[in-house]
Design a protein around this motif. Structure first.
Motif, PDB file in Angstrom:
ATOM      1  N   GLY A  80     -20.249  -9.902  -8.380  1.00  0.00           N
ATOM      2  CA  GLY A  80     -19.967  -9.443  -9.737  1.00  0.00           C
ATOM      3  C   GLY A  80     -18.687  -8.643  -9.869  1.00  0.00           C
ATOM      4  N   LEU A  81     -17.991  -8.404  -8.758  1.00  0.00           N
ATOM      5  CA  LEU A  81     -16.772  -7.592  -8.810  1.00  0.00           C
ATOM      6  C   LEU A  81     -15.544  -8.431  -9.144  1.00  0.00           C
ATOM      7  CD1 LEU A  81     -17.105  -5.230  -5.701  1.00  0.00           C
ATOM      8  CD2 LEU A  81     -17.595  -4.715  -8.096  1.00  0.00           C
ATOM      9  N   THR A  82     -14.618  -7.798  -9.850  1.00  0.00           N
ATOM     10  CA  THR A  82     -13.350  -8.443 -10.185  1.00  0.00           C
ATOM     11  C   THR A  82     -12.193  -7.665  -9.558  1.00  0.00           C
ATOM     12  OG1 THR A  82     -13.022  -7.140 -12.191  1.00  0.00           O
ATOM     13  CG2 THR A  82     -14.280  -9.213 -12.411  1.00  0.00           C
ATOM     14  N   ALA A  83     -11.022  -8.230  -9.679  1.00  0.00           N
ATOM     15  CA  ALA A  83      -9.820  -7.563  -9.163  1.00  0.00           C
ATOM     16  C   ALA A  83      -9.684  -6.164  -9.758  1.00  0.00           C
ATOM     17  CB  ALA A  83      -8.590  -8.397  -9.480  1.00  0.00           C
ATOM     18  N   ARG A  84      -9.955  -6.016 -11.039  1.00  0.00           N
ATOM     19  CA  ARG A  84      -9.839  -4.707 -11.696  1.00  0.00           C
ATOM     20  C   ARG A  84     -10.752  -3.662 -11.046  1.00  0.00           C
ATOM     21  NH1 ARG A  84      -7.556  -3.788 -16.523  1.00  0.00           N
ATOM     22  NH2 ARG A  84      -8.018  -5.849 -17.354  1.00  0.00           N
ATOM     23  N   ASP A  85     -11.906  -4.090 -10.540  1.00  0.00           N
ATOM     24  CA  ASP A  85     -12.869  -3.165  -9.927  1.00  0.00           C
ATOM     25  C   ASP A  85     -12.387  -2.591  -8.600  1.00  0.00           C
ATOM     26  OD1 ASP A  85     -14.785  -3.590 -11.997  1.00  0.00           O
ATOM     27  OD2 ASP A  85     -15.468  -5.414 -10.978  1.00  0.00           O
ATOM     28  N   VAL A  86     -11.546  -3.320  -7.895  1.00  0.00           N
ATOM     29  CA  VAL A  86     -11.147  -2.882  -6.554  1.00  0.00           C
ATOM     30  C   VAL A  86      -9.644  -2.622  -6.407  1.00  0.00           C
ATOM     31  CG1 VAL A  86     -13.112  -4.025  -5.443  1.00  0.00           C
ATOM     32  CG2 VAL A  86     -10.924  -5.248  -5.646  1.00  0.00           C
ATOM     33  N   MET A  87      -8.865  -2.951  -7.422  1.00  0.00           N
ATOM     34  CA  MET A  87      -7.410  -2.846  -7.279  1.00  0.00           C
ATOM     35  C   MET A  87      -6.940  -1.403  -7.239  1.00  0.00           C
ATOM     36  SD  MET A  87      -5.856  -3.859 -10.985  1.00  0.00           S
ATOM     37  CE  MET A  87      -5.787  -2.654 -12.306  1.00  0.00           C
ATOM     38  N   THR A  88      -5.768  -1.232  -6.657  1.00  0.00           N
ATOM     39  CA  THR A  88      -5.046   0.017  -6.743  1.00  0.00           C
ATOM     40  C   THR A  88      -4.172  -0.109  -7.977  1.00  0.00           C
ATOM     41  OG1 THR A  88      -5.037   0.288  -4.354  1.00  0.00           O
ATOM     42  CG2 THR A  88      -3.371   1.521  -5.591  1.00  0.00           C
ATOM     43  N   ALA A  89      -4.421   0.757  -8.955  1.00  0.00           N
ATOM     44  CA  ALA A  89      -3.689   0.680 -10.220  1.00  0.00           C
ATOM     45  C   ALA A  89      -2.278   1.221 -10.047  1.00  0.00           C
ATOM     46  CB  ALA A  89      -4.430   1.448 -11.303  1.00  0.00           C
ATOM     47  N   GLY A  90      -1.400   0.718 -10.877  1.00  0.00           N
ATOM     48  CA  GLY A  90      -0.004   1.131 -10.796  1.00  0.00           C
ATOM     49  C   GLY A  90       0.708   0.309  -9.744  1.00  0.00           C
ATOM     50  N   ILE A  91       1.977   0.162  -9.910  1.00  0.00           N
ATOM     51  CA  ILE A  91       2.754  -0.672  -9.000  1.00  0.00           C
ATOM     52  C   ILE A  91       3.946   0.108  -8.472  1.00  0.00           C
ATOM     53  CG2 ILE A  91       4.344  -2.634  -8.947  1.00  0.00           C
ATOM     54  CD1 ILE A  91       1.623  -3.656  -8.816  1.00  0.00           C
ATOM     55  N   ILE A  92       4.079   0.073  -7.187  1.00  0.00           N
ATOM     56  CA  ILE A  92       5.299   0.539  -6.537  1.00  0.00           C
ATOM     57  C   ILE A  92       6.035  -0.745  -6.183  1.00  0.00           C
ATOM     58  CG2 ILE A  92       6.270   1.788  -4.578  1.00  0.00           C
ATOM     59  CD1 ILE A  92       3.474   3.205  -4.411  1.00  0.00           C
ATOM     60  N   TYR A  93       7.286  -0.843  -6.524  1.00  0.00           N
ATOM     61  CA  TYR A  93       8.023  -2.083  -6.327  1.00  0.00           C
ATOM     62  C   TYR A  93       9.442  -1.771  -5.883  1.00  0.00           C
ATOM     63  CZ  TYR A  93       9.979  -0.859 -10.851  1.00  0.00           C
ATOM     64  OH  TYR A  93      10.600  -0.185 -11.877  1.00  0.00           O
ATOM     65  N   CYS A  94      10.161  -2.821  -5.560  1.00  0.00           N
ATOM     66  CA  CYS A  94      11.588  -2.686  -5.280  1.00  0.00           C
ATOM     67  C   CYS A  94      12.307  -3.808  -6.006  1.00  0.00           C
ATOM     68  CB  CYS A  94      11.867  -2.714  -3.778  1.00  0.00           C
ATOM     69  SG  CYS A  94      11.486  -4.284  -2.980  1.00  0.00           S
ATOM     70  N   ARG A  95      13.612  -3.711  -6.034  1.00  0.00           N
ATOM     71  CA  ARG A  95      14.430  -4.737  -6.689  1.00  0.00           C
ATOM     72  C   ARG A  95      15.067  -5.642  -5.636  1.00  0.00           C
ATOM     73  NH1 ARG A  95      14.785  -3.953 -12.085  1.00  0.00           N
ATOM     74  NH2 ARG A  95      14.204  -1.886 -12.812  1.00  0.00           N
ATOM     75  N   ASP A  96      15.285  -6.876  -6.010  1.00  0.00           N
ATOM     76  CA  ASP A  96      15.815  -7.848  -5.050  1.00  0.00           C
ATOM     77  C   ASP A  96      17.231  -7.543  -4.579  1.00  0.00           C
ATOM     78  OD1 ASP A  96      17.120  -8.554  -7.423  1.00  0.00           O
ATOM     79  OD2 ASP A  96      16.665 -10.693  -7.255  1.00  0.00           O
ATOM     80  N   ASN A  97      17.970  -6.705  -5.322  1.00  0.00           N
ATOM     81  CA  ASN A  97      19.335  -6.381  -4.927  1.00  0.00           C
ATOM     82  C   ASN A  97      19.440  -5.065  -4.142  1.00  0.00           C
ATOM     83  OD1 ASN A  97      18.823  -4.646  -7.047  1.00  0.00           O
ATOM     84  ND2 ASN A  97      20.745  -5.033  -8.110  1.00  0.00           N
ATOM     85  N   GLU A  98      18.307  -4.458  -3.805  1.00  0.00           N
ATOM     86  CA  GLU A  98      18.324  -3.224  -3.017  1.00  0.00           C
ATOM     87  C   GLU A  98      18.568  -3.523  -1.539  1.00  0.00           C
ATOM     88  OE1 GLU A  98      15.657   0.202  -4.125  1.00  0.00           O
ATOM     89  OE2 GLU A  98      14.586  -1.444  -5.131  1.00  0.00           O
ATOM     90  N   ASP A  99      19.113  -2.544  -0.853  1.00  0.00           N
ATOM     91  CA  ASP A  99      19.326  -2.659   0.588  1.00  0.00           C
ATOM     92  C   ASP A  99      18.021  -2.442   1.335  1.00  0.00           C
ATOM     93  OD1 ASP A  99      22.115  -3.145   0.622  1.00  0.00           O
ATOM     94  OD2 ASP A  99      22.498  -1.016   0.261  1.00  0.00           O
ATOM     95  N   VAL A 100      17.896  -3.113   2.459  1.00  0.00           N
ATOM     96  CA  VAL A 100      16.695  -3.014   3.288  1.00  0.00           C
ATOM     97  C   VAL A 100      16.406  -1.563   3.659  1.00  0.00           C
ATOM     98  CG1 VAL A 100      15.707  -3.612   5.528  1.00  0.00           C
ATOM     99  CG2 VAL A 100      16.896  -5.342   4.200  1.00  0.00           C
ATOM    100  N   ASP A 101      17.417  -0.806   4.034  1.00  0.00           N
ATOM    101  CA  ASP A 101      17.198   0.584   4.438  1.00  0.00           C
ATOM    102  C   ASP A 101      16.619   1.416   3.298  1.00  0.00           C
ATOM    103  OD1 ASP A 101      18.255  -0.231   6.836  1.00  0.00           O
ATOM    104  OD2 ASP A 101      20.077   0.983   6.690  1.00  0.00           O
ATOM    105  N   ASP A 102      17.083   1.174   2.066  1.00  0.00           N
ATOM    106  CA  ASP A 102      16.560   1.909   0.911  1.00  0.00           C
ATOM    107  C   ASP A 102      15.098   1.552   0.651  1.00  0.00           C
ATOM    108  OD1 ASP A 102      19.039   3.143   0.539  1.00  0.00           O
ATOM    109  OD2 ASP A 102      19.723   1.577  -0.835  1.00  0.00           O
ATOM    110  N   VAL A 103      14.767   0.279   0.777  1.00  0.00           N
ATOM    111  CA  VAL A 103      13.385  -0.164   0.568  1.00  0.00           C
ATOM    112  C   VAL A 103      12.480   0.394   1.670  1.00  0.00           C
ATOM    113  CG1 VAL A 103      11.865  -2.179   0.472  1.00  0.00           C
ATOM    114  CG2 VAL A 103      14.023  -2.160  -0.791  1.00  0.00           C
ATOM    115  N   ALA A 104      13.002   0.459   2.887  1.00  0.00           N
ATOM    116  CA  ALA A 104      12.230   1.053   3.985  1.00  0.00           C
ATOM    117  C   ALA A 104      11.874   2.504   3.653  1.00  0.00           C
ATOM    118  CB  ALA A 104      13.026   0.981   5.289  1.00  0.00           C
TER     119      ALA A 104
END
Length: 139
Positions: A65-89
């Protein structure tokens, strides 16, 4: 090196009403550990294999009976495709996350970046620092 060079492309999201059992099957089929959750054309959360285990199974809930909403971590931490690897790290290190959705200039999800991807592309020191940070025990 830019994230767009090392990210996994072709990532899809699922709706928050997706059954947890369907999420687990998708993770198994694609050999992945996280699935972004989207609603109304926006990312709203993330479900990891650990979320399913800790928020579903370990709490003794009826998984059927559980859905994604029931177990998800709300909010998103993301990065942009033009960022440098070191910054994303450094983002991964400070937020103690192993995976990030990647968005483009139009705020569209275009991929995912994992700790493993970063460890192959960043310097040894940065890779070691981020791995140590995301692997640390939480209080």
């Amino acid at each position: 090196m830019k994230i767009k060079k090392i990210m996994h492309k072709g990532v899809e999201w699922v709706s928050p009403d997706t059954p947890v059992t369907a999420l687990a099957k998708k993770m198994q089929q694609l050999d992945i550990g996280a699935i972004p959750i989207g609603e109304n054309d926006r990312l709203i959360g993330m479900v990891t294999d650990r979320d399913i285990t800790v928020r579903g199974v370990a709490n003794g809930k009826d998984l059927s009976g559980l859905t994604a909403r029931d177990v998800m971590t709300a909010g998103i931490i993301y990065c942009r495709d033009n960022e440098d690897v070191d910054d994303v790290a450094r983002i991964m290190e400070s937020k103690q996350v192993r995976r990030l959705p990647v968005i483009d200039a139009n705020k569209r999800m275009v991929g995912m970046i994992s700790l493993g991807d970063v460890s192959h592309a960043a310097s040894q020191k940065i890779a070691a620092d981020v791995t140590r940070a995301v692997s640390a025990h939480h209080a």
